[in-house]
Design a protein around this motif. Structure first.
Motif, short mmCIF file in Angstrom:
data_model
loop_
_atom_site.label_atom_id
_atom_site.label_comp_id
_atom_site.label_asym_id
_atom_site.label_seq_id
_atom_site.Cartn_x
_atom_site.Cartn_y
_atom_site.Cartn_z
N SER A 52 25.33 32.02 -64.45
CA SER A 52 26.17 31.96 -65.64
C SER A 52 26.86 33.27 -66.03
O SER A 52 27.85 33.25 -66.74
CB SER A 52 25.35 31.45 -66.82
OG SER A 52 24.25 32.30 -67.04
N SER A 53 26.37 34.40 -65.57
CA SER A 53 26.97 35.67 -65.99
C SER A 53 28.21 36.02 -65.16
O SER A 53 28.37 35.55 -64.03
CB SER A 53 25.94 36.80 -65.88
OG SER A 53 25.65 37.06 -64.53
N ALA A 54 29.05 36.84 -65.73
CA ALA A 54 30.29 37.24 -65.04
C ALA A 54 30.01 37.99 -63.73
O ALA A 54 30.70 37.73 -62.74
CB ALA A 54 31.15 38.09 -65.98
N LYS B 9 29.28 35.44 -61.07
CA LYS B 9 30.49 34.72 -60.67
C LYS B 9 31.33 35.58 -59.72
O LYS B 9 31.88 35.06 -58.74
CB LYS B 9 31.31 34.33 -61.91
CG LYS B 9 30.62 33.25 -62.72
CD LYS B 9 31.38 32.89 -63.97
CE LYS B 9 30.61 31.87 -64.78
NZ LYS B 9 31.23 31.56 -66.05
N SER C 36 20.47 33.40 -62.14
CA SER C 36 21.25 32.35 -62.80
C SER C 36 22.74 32.62 -62.58
O SER C 36 23.17 33.78 -62.62
CB SER C 36 20.93 32.35 -64.29
OG SER C 36 21.74 31.45 -64.96
#
Length: 85
Positions: A26-28, A31, A24
């Motif tokens: 969404s986590s830092a 990214k 996914s």
């Protein structure tokens, strides 16, 4: 020789034997992974301009963005529907 292709949405496929991870976005850390891949020209955006819902990491260290949910891609990864000989 038989290749199993993984449908990652909107007519895009990857060779499933080359997939290391489906995660996914969404986590830092994910990214940062995406940003580093873009900087190193290893990023492949297969989201067709839509919101990125999963990140696929390959054994060649490429990062593929998909607009399909990670759970959906993982289910497709487990199925045997898409073999090409």
């Amino acid at each position: 020789m038989s290749l199993k292709l993984l449908n990652i949405g909107f007519g895009n496929v990857v060779v499933s034997s080359r997939v290391v991870a489906i995660v996914s976005p969404s986590s830092a850390p994910m990214k940062r992974l995406k940003d580093e891949a873009k900087k190193d020209k290893r990023l492949i955006d297969a989201s067709q301009g839509r919101k990125t819902r999963s990140i696929i990491v390959t054994d060649s260290n490429h990062v593929v963005l998909s607009a399909v949910q990670a759970e959906t891609v993982a289910q497709r990864f487990d199925s045997d529907d898409s073999k090409i000989t």
